[in-house]
Design a protein around this motif. Sequence first.
Motif, short mmCIF file in Angstrom:
data_model
loop_
_atom_site.label_atom_id
_atom_site.label_comp_id
_atom_site.label_asym_id
_atom_site.label_seq_id
_atom_site.Cartn_x
_atom_site.Cartn_y
_atom_site.Cartn_z
N ALA A 87 0.91 -1.10 -0.09
CA ALA A 87 -0.12 0.09 -0.07
C ALA A 87 0.93 1.49 -0.10
O ALA A 87 2.07 1.23 0.25
CB ALA A 87 -0.88 -0.06 1.49
N ARG A 88 0.36 2.43 -0.52
CA ARG A 88 1.03 3.60 -0.20
C ARG A 88 1.45 3.67 1.06
O ARG A 88 0.70 3.47 2.15
CB ARG A 88 0.17 4.70 -0.63
N ASP A 89 2.75 4.18 1.38
CA ASP A 89 3.39 4.61 2.79
C ASP A 89 2.66 5.89 2.86
O ASP A 89 3.38 6.86 2.78
CB ASP A 89 4.88 4.52 2.44
N LEU A 90 1.96 5.71 3.72
CA LEU A 90 1.11 7.01 4.20
C LEU A 90 1.61 7.80 5.15
O LEU A 90 1.53 9.01 5.22
CB LEU A 90 -0.50 6.47 4.78
N PHE A 91 2.62 7.40 6.11
CA PHE A 91 3.23 7.96 6.99
C PHE A 91 4.40 8.93 6.43
O PHE A 91 5.16 9.75 7.12
CB PHE A 91 3.62 7.19 8.38
N ALA A 92 4.75 8.37 5.16
CA ALA A 92 6.00 9.11 4.61
C ALA A 92 5.35 10.37 3.69
O ALA A 92 6.18 11.17 3.20
CB ALA A 92 6.74 8.15 3.81
N ASP A 93 4.05 10.35 3.64
CA ASP A 93 3.20 11.41 2.97
C ASP A 93 3.19 12.61 3.68
O ASP A 93 2.51 12.38 4.92
CB ASP A 93 1.86 10.88 2.44
N VAL A 94 3.34 13.66 3.18
CA VAL A 94 3.13 15.19 3.90
C VAL A 94 1.87 15.45 4.47
O VAL A 94 1.62 15.77 5.63
CB VAL A 94 3.74 15.99 3.25
N ARG A 95 0.81 14.74 3.89
CA ARG A 95 -0.57 14.95 4.00
C ARG A 95 -0.85 14.44 5.60
O ARG A 95 -1.80 14.83 6.09
CB ARG A 95 -1.38 14.34 3.03
N PHE A 96 -0.17 13.23 5.88
CA PHE A 96 -0.43 12.62 7.17
C PHE A 96 0.90 12.87 8.31
O PHE A 96 0.95 12.09 9.13
CB PHE A 96 -0.46 11.10 6.86
N ALA A 97 1.61 14.10 7.94
CA ALA A 97 2.46 14.38 9.02
C ALA A 97 2.01 14.62 10.55
O ALA A 97 2.43 14.22 11.53
CB ALA A 97 3.17 15.72 8.63
N ASP A 98 0.70 14.95 10.31
CA ASP A 98 -0.12 15.17 11.55
C ASP A 98 -0.88 13.84 11.93
O ASP A 98 -1.88 13.73 10.80
CB ASP A 98 -0.92 16.42 11.70
N GLU A 99 -0.67 13.08 12.72
CA GLU A 99 -1.23 11.73 12.68
C GLU A 99 -2.95 11.84 12.78
O GLU A 99 -3.56 11.06 12.54
CB GLU A 99 -0.86 10.90 13.73
N LYS A 100 -3.34 13.05 13.40
CA LYS A 100 -4.68 13.18 13.66
C LYS A 100 -5.28 13.07 12.05
O LYS A 100 -6.26 12.79 12.01
CB LYS A 100 -5.04 14.77 14.38
N VAL A 101 -4.89 13.57 11.15
CA VAL A 101 -5.30 13.36 9.68
C VAL A 101 -5.46 12.07 9.40
O VAL A 101 -6.71 11.80 8.81
CB VAL A 101 -4.33 14.25 8.63
#
Length: 413
Positions: A87-101
């Motif tokens: 799957a896409r490495d979501l935690f390497a994505d700036v969109r998810f830098a704040d884990e609340k997102v």
Amino acid sequence: MTQLSKPEYSRNMRLIGHSHQGGRPDGVQVMVHRGFAYIGHMVSQGFSVVDVRDPRQPKTVNYVAAPPGTWSVHLQAHDDLLLVINARDLFADVRFADEKVYYTQSVGNTTADIQEKSWQSGLRIFDISSPEQPQEIAFLHIDGIGIHRIWYVGGRWAYVSALIDGFSDYILLTIDLANPRQPQVVGRWWLPGMHTAGGEKTDWEQNKRYALHHAIISGYTAYGCWRDGGLTLLDVTDRAAPQLISHRNWSPPFGGGTHTALPLPTRDLLVVLDEAVLDEQQDGEKLIWLFDIREPANPISIATFPQPNELDYVAKGAHFGPHNLHENRPGSFISDTLIFATYQNAGVRAYDISNPFQPKEAGALVPAAPARMMDKRPDRPQVIQSCDVFVDAQGIIYSTDYNGGLSIIEYLG
């Protein structure tokens, strides 16, 4: 023998081994199979193989990289097959830098503006007849973000949570492995409102995330956890067309994050765990529940597990609360009275549910803080976050951490 760090706390458990997993101490799901631990990584992206035939002296023997931009956080092993998510490495994505997102919004909506796909999405299948040398034999591609987690305990059928194109978040897919070299998706199920391409509209609060974490299958029933969407029992007699038996959701008033539902079929009980997903209980107090499922159409919560209270874990920082359960897989330790869970900054816990109305803590071990941080998201505290737990047939406990490596623990109860 490696010098072991002294645990921060222990009762009825002792640390007997530890592995830094070949310099990749970030771990999510762990499977122990034929004396080898297969560990999916959160930051390092691929998975590692650790020889634990002597649990006091674990040895990392292999690392299998994931494709660029791709996660392999979860995996399943049975017989000669290892199934690994892509799957896409979501935690390497700036969109998810704040884990609340990640935890409070639809992943499909958050990633809707991605123009160019830079990751691999689907299921990798490996032959592990030589346990330390996985050989890839097949790949099942799916369109979308990819697969999050799998349930596979042998035989023809696997069950995955996947975010495929046209949906707001992860849904259930059933996969036919009659020929493991040619896997096929044959069925799917989702909560009403998730099929955005079909014109469905959500009716839940904006800050809630309805997404299948995963389902555990017992007999012909799939026990699925949908994060803020609660619990479903599905009849999967027809794998191509699962049917809803019942749906329960206690968020609100509770904080959601429903993560794992472990059936105990010999006792008509179901252990249901809500994951703590934000620091210092910003998402509210999370609990492990015990349900009576004698009537599957009407599951009833009859008790909650006691919470760690030997110190103020909320003030300790990072996540405090449940994360995952040992899932009684075939070939592992199986019990309908002794339950093992991870509690993130409160380590690993064992519970005695001989009396289902009064669960009791039977043991605990909180590993030492990680020596270094693998998690690159900003402002993450350097605190143990015990993630997954697997108990082998001999009763040895294996627990991963996002930063702190593999802890190998003996239960003394």
